[in-house]
Design an enzyme around this catalytic site. Structure first.
Site, mmCIF file in Angstrom:
data_model
loop_
_atom_site.group_PDB
_atom_site.id
_atom_site.type_symbol
_atom_site.label_atom_id
_atom_site.label_comp_id
_atom_site.label_asym_id
_atom_site.label_seq_id
_atom_site.Cartn_x
_atom_site.Cartn_y
_atom_site.Cartn_z
ATOM 1 N N GLY A 1 10.808 3.117 5.240
ATOM 2 C CA GLY A 1 10.181 2.432 4.022
ATOM 3 C C GLY A 1 10.877 3.147 2.751
ATOM 4 O O GLY A 1 11.959 3.447 2.747
ATOM 5 N N HIS A 2 9.899 3.377 1.743
ATOM 6 C CA HIS A 2 10.681 3.960 0.395
ATOM 7 C C HIS A 2 9.527 5.012 -0.372
ATOM 8 O O HIS A 2 8.383 4.784 -0.035
ATOM 9 C CB HIS A 2 10.904 2.752 -0.539
ATOM 10 N N LYS B 1 -6.423 -2.131 -9.012
ATOM 11 C CA LYS B 1 -5.513 -3.595 -9.493
ATOM 12 C C LYS B 1 -5.737 -3.584 -10.925
ATOM 13 O O LYS B 1 -6.592 -3.637 -11.460
ATOM 14 C CB LYS B 1 -6.123 -4.593 -8.421
ATOM 15 N N CYS C 1 -8.552 -0.424 -4.085
ATOM 16 C CA CYS C 1 -8.107 -1.788 -4.832
ATOM 17 C C CYS C 1 -8.952 -2.221 -6.195
ATOM 18 O O CYS C 1 -8.639 -2.882 -6.923
ATOM 19 C CB CYS C 1 -8.693 -2.971 -3.747
ATOM 20 N N ASP D 1 -8.900 -12.717 2.471
ATOM 21 C CA ASP D 1 -9.553 -11.511 2.355
ATOM 22 C C ASP D 1 -10.277 -10.987 1.163
ATOM 23 O O ASP D 1 -9.932 -11.573 0.162
ATOM 24 C CB ASP D 1 -8.821 -10.407 3.184
#
Length: 333
Positions: free
Chosen positions: A142-143, A20, A17, A227
């Site tokens: 999914g992809h 980001k 993360c 979160d």
């Protein structure tokens, strides 16, 4: 002849993360993206873009809302199975953060097909499936795309009671602040990327579902929370306080940190995302702690815990919500 397994973190410009888009830049991008009203749409949008909540929620009928979210990121650890577990736990966390139960997930996989072997990709997907199974969440397809940089995550759909959602804008003065996982994941992951050193405690924290904490929050009647992921504790606390029109007071001495996190930060293993988080909140905060502590409080977490405006058993109270103080959303002592 020996074969060396590639270090996945070496193929990523950032980790987890921490990769980001910075929060201030992201808010500029999405500002003004308000859907036009339409009588043709089914259901009522209960939670959308307005306050940067963890997921979107649509009321389908009395007592039932659908929660939708997606999350994916670059490798945060070198072990593909662990990376898959961490990414899945992180994606599922958005549903738990709003008081929901994940029902179905779709894999999102970006893979450098001419660079990394497919057996590593299979291990990533196997790790994601293992955590989804633990959560009681279906994984159905999914992809995938061919991408020079590996990325993995999930699009998750869950359900919740629309009248019992946990959301960013519901924090009220006089409420304690509880944190359900220790901080320091960003700096330890960054150290792992730089040195190859493994941190078993960090992996255990990142692969732990927020399911039990979410259920405890609902049982306690908590209605405000989020979160703690890429924007760090301070960034997510700022967003919740801003949306709720209050000030969040953080007692740094009460905040739990992972073993080795302070040493990693002091040694310079601080992700760029953590530094950007701190720069973003400074204009809105009174921060009365040393710089290393401030960076740890702003550290970009991957699959972090829940920050709740309320108290639940077994988790530390790290501060409180107070009345707004001259436009300051955060006071850190």
């Amino acid at each position: 002849m020996t074969t060396t397994t590639p270090r996945l973190t070496g193929y990523a410009h950032g980790g987890g993360c921490a990769c980001k888009i910075p929060p201030g830049e992201l808010e500029d991008v999405v500002r003004g993206l308000t859907p036009s009203p339409s009588t043709a749409r089914e259901g009522e949008l209960v939670v959308g873009l307005e306050d940067g909540d963890d997921a979107a929620a649509v009321r389908i009928r009395d007592g039932l809302a659908i929660i939708a979210t997606t999350d994916f990121f670059t490798p945060v650890v070198d072990d593909p199975y662990d990376w898959g577990r961490i990414a899945a736990a992180n994606a599922l966390s958005d549903v738990y953060a709003m008081g929901g139960r994940p029902v179905i997930a779709l894999n999102l996989l970006c893979w450098p097909r001419d660079v990394l072997p497919y057996d590593l990709a299979a291990e990533v997907l196997r790790g994601g499936l293992a955590v989804a199974d633990e959560a009681g969440c279906h994984v159905a397809g999914g992809h995938s795309v061919d991408d020079p940089e590996p990325k993995y995550g999930m699009a998750v759909t869950g359900t919740a009671d629309p009248d019992a959602l946990i959301r960013n804008d519901a924090a009220r003065p006089g409420t304690p602040l509880t944190l359900t996982k220790p901080l320091g994941l960003g700096v330890l992951n960054n150290r792992h990327k730089a040195t190859g050193e493994s941190f078993a405690e960090a992996i255990a924290v990142m692969t732990t579902l927020n399911a039990a904490a979410s259920r405890a929050a609902l049982a306690a009647g908590i209605r405000a929370g989020t979160d703690v992921t890429g924007f760090g504790l301070l960034g997510h606390a700022h967003k919740m306080a801003r949306a709720s029109g209050v000030t969040a007071v953080i007692d740094s001495a009460a905040v739990p940190f992972l073993d080795g996190a302070r040493e990693a930060a002091a040694a310079g293993n601080v992700p760029g995302g953590s530094r950007r988080n701190l720069d973003w909140v400074r204009p809105h905060a009174r921060i009365d702690v040393d710089e290393t502590t401030a960076l740890l409080l702003a550290d970009a977490q991957t699959s972090g815990g829940l920050l709740l405006a309320g108290e639940i058993p077994g988790h530390p109270v790290i501060g409180e919500i107070v009345a707004p103080e001259d436009g300051v959303t955060l006071r850190v002592r």
